[in-house]
Scaffold this active site. Sequence first.
Site, PDB file in Angstrom:
ATOM      1  N   TYR A  88       0.823  -1.215   0.000  1.00  0.00           N
ATOM      2  CA  TYR A  88       0.000   0.000   0.000  1.00  0.00           C
ATOM      3  C   TYR A  88       0.857   1.266   0.000  1.00  0.00           C
ATOM      4  O   TYR A  88       0.440   2.303  -0.479  1.00  0.00           O
ATOM      5  CB  TYR A  88      -0.916   0.017   1.230  1.00  0.00           C
TER       6      TYR A  88
ATOM      7  N   CYS B 132      -1.446   1.050  10.712  1.00  0.00           N
ATOM      8  CA  CYS B 132      -0.408   1.838  11.398  1.00  0.00           C
ATOM      9  C   CYS B 132      -0.690   2.204  12.845  1.00  0.00           C
ATOM     10  O   CYS B 132       0.186   2.044  13.701  1.00  0.00           O
ATOM     11  CB  CYS B 132      -0.153   3.123  10.619  1.00  0.00           C
TER      12      CYS B 132
ATOM     13  N   ARG C  74      -7.152  -4.165   7.221  1.00  0.00           N
ATOM     14  CA  ARG C  74      -6.234  -4.441   8.328  1.00  0.00           C
ATOM     15  C   ARG C  74      -6.652  -3.656   9.573  1.00  0.00           C
ATOM     16  O   ARG C  74      -6.856  -2.451   9.509  1.00  0.00           O
ATOM     17  CB  ARG C  74      -4.796  -4.083   7.924  1.00  0.00           C
TER      18      ARG C  74
END
Length: 464
Positions: free
Chosen positions: A17, A278, A348
């Site tokens: 990504y 993240c 995710r």
Amino acid sequence: MNATQFAKKILCIGAGYVGGPTMAMIAYKCPQYKVTLVDINPERIAEWNSDRLPIYEPGLDEVVKSVRGKNLFFSTDIDGEIHDADIIFVSVNTPTKMFGVGAGMAADLQYWEKTARQILACSDQPKIIVEKSTLPVKTAQAMERILNSGPDGLHFDVLSNPEFLAEGTAIKDLLEPDRVLVGSRLTESGLAARQEIVDIYQNWVPEEKILVSDVWSSELSKLVSNLFLSQRISTINSISAFCEKTGANVARVAKAVGMDPRIGDKFLKASIGFGGSCFKKDILNLVYMCQTYGLDEIAEYWKSVVGINEYQKERFVTNMLQAMFNTLAGKRVCLFGFAFKANTGDTRESPAIYIARRLLEEQTQLVVTDPKALRNAKIDLADFGEKVEFEKDPYEAAKGCHAIAVMTEWDQYKTLDYQKIFDSMVKPAFIFDGRNILDHEALFEIGFNVYPIGKPALTHLNES
Ligand code: UDX
Ligand code: UDX
């Protein structure tokens, strides 16, 4: 231009990504450079070379198609490409370590170290190595030690150039970045290497937006940016719980608060919690490092940002359960959206995963709809097999359901024909808007019992 005519040969290891869109933009803006991406996953490379790119990002297809085969290449020959490159960006993943010391918190740096050793083994001339992944501070130093330990005495400069793009807006963020940060050693060769990286970005980024620093400060800046952003979400989500109990409206509070320029109006949307690859990982990295340095109070402070995020997801499920007469067993519930945010197929750490699993534990019959994330959703919920249905069309997905729960703020959910949806559902029909994107009054008028985040519920259930 053939390969020997290119001014620079840039390689990126890790075509995910971050690596994919970033390198596509460099190739697009710098036709004088040859840009290549390699990845240990050959299927990913095949997809990058096909008509169906492995990731969905608005505008990405156009950028890739305009430069692929001209100065942008995707290859599986990792060793050969390392050998030929002048500058190597490393954008491999740094997941949370799941074993041994720091399990569940520290970053798993094995891919990074393996990559460093591979670069060393395949190089016969000095190269500039650029860390693109978010990594705990001092990783560059460790890399440098490995790279500069070779028998041939080759010198490698290791720089940090963190990526600040957000998924769903990656192309816009890359075209017009708020800032580009390049950290290097402050030695003669470090500064020269830093200038080479600055030169790449100067092809399209105004000079005043390019910041330079030492390596550690650069690495830490990226981590701290993500910490501040995630902290804002937990802050507004904590207030959303208070608003629900006391009858205030969190959107109105956020608007009033955000008009203070010292606070600003971005990242104040209450939600079912933050997801994405993240935020949680980066907070836990800092927590682990603080603990290592004996800064236990600081570690606890940041841990609570993750704690509120977990609480917000669980609170959402509890609210659903209570509203629906304390039992979900056998009821059909449709999740509108599964991606961790709109305009991406990425799931995710999506809060939808946790909520889906909890609903399944309550023996709900789950239907999941999402315009781009169904492929990933199926993988995330694979262990539940037939118990989950996946349906692209939201009208079909909602048919026969007792409740809809909005997980992702896709624009298309705002303009659906909710009368038609209401007519096809079991009554009393419920909507739980985990993103506050729908017109709650209009839904209430149609007949739905409406449960937003951080606002009083609108329900017909107390009417006699
Ligand atoms: C990753 C990190 O997760 C993030 O912390 C960092 O900021 C940027 O890189 P992302 O690009 O979203 O983010 O990850 P992912 O989409 O998983 O891409 C990483 C790619 O690296 C994968 O395609 C993987 O196959 C590849 N990889 C991994 C390698 O090529 N070599 C390795 O040794 C390990
Ligand atoms: C983030 C950072 O924004 C980016 O700078 C960094 O490079 C990578 O991490 P990303 O994870 O792609 O980007 O998405 P972001 O837009 O930051 O959203 C993260 C999560 O927070 C999503 O789940 C989103 O829905 C949620 N969010 C965001 C809220 O719940 N409320 C908000 O007001 C904003």
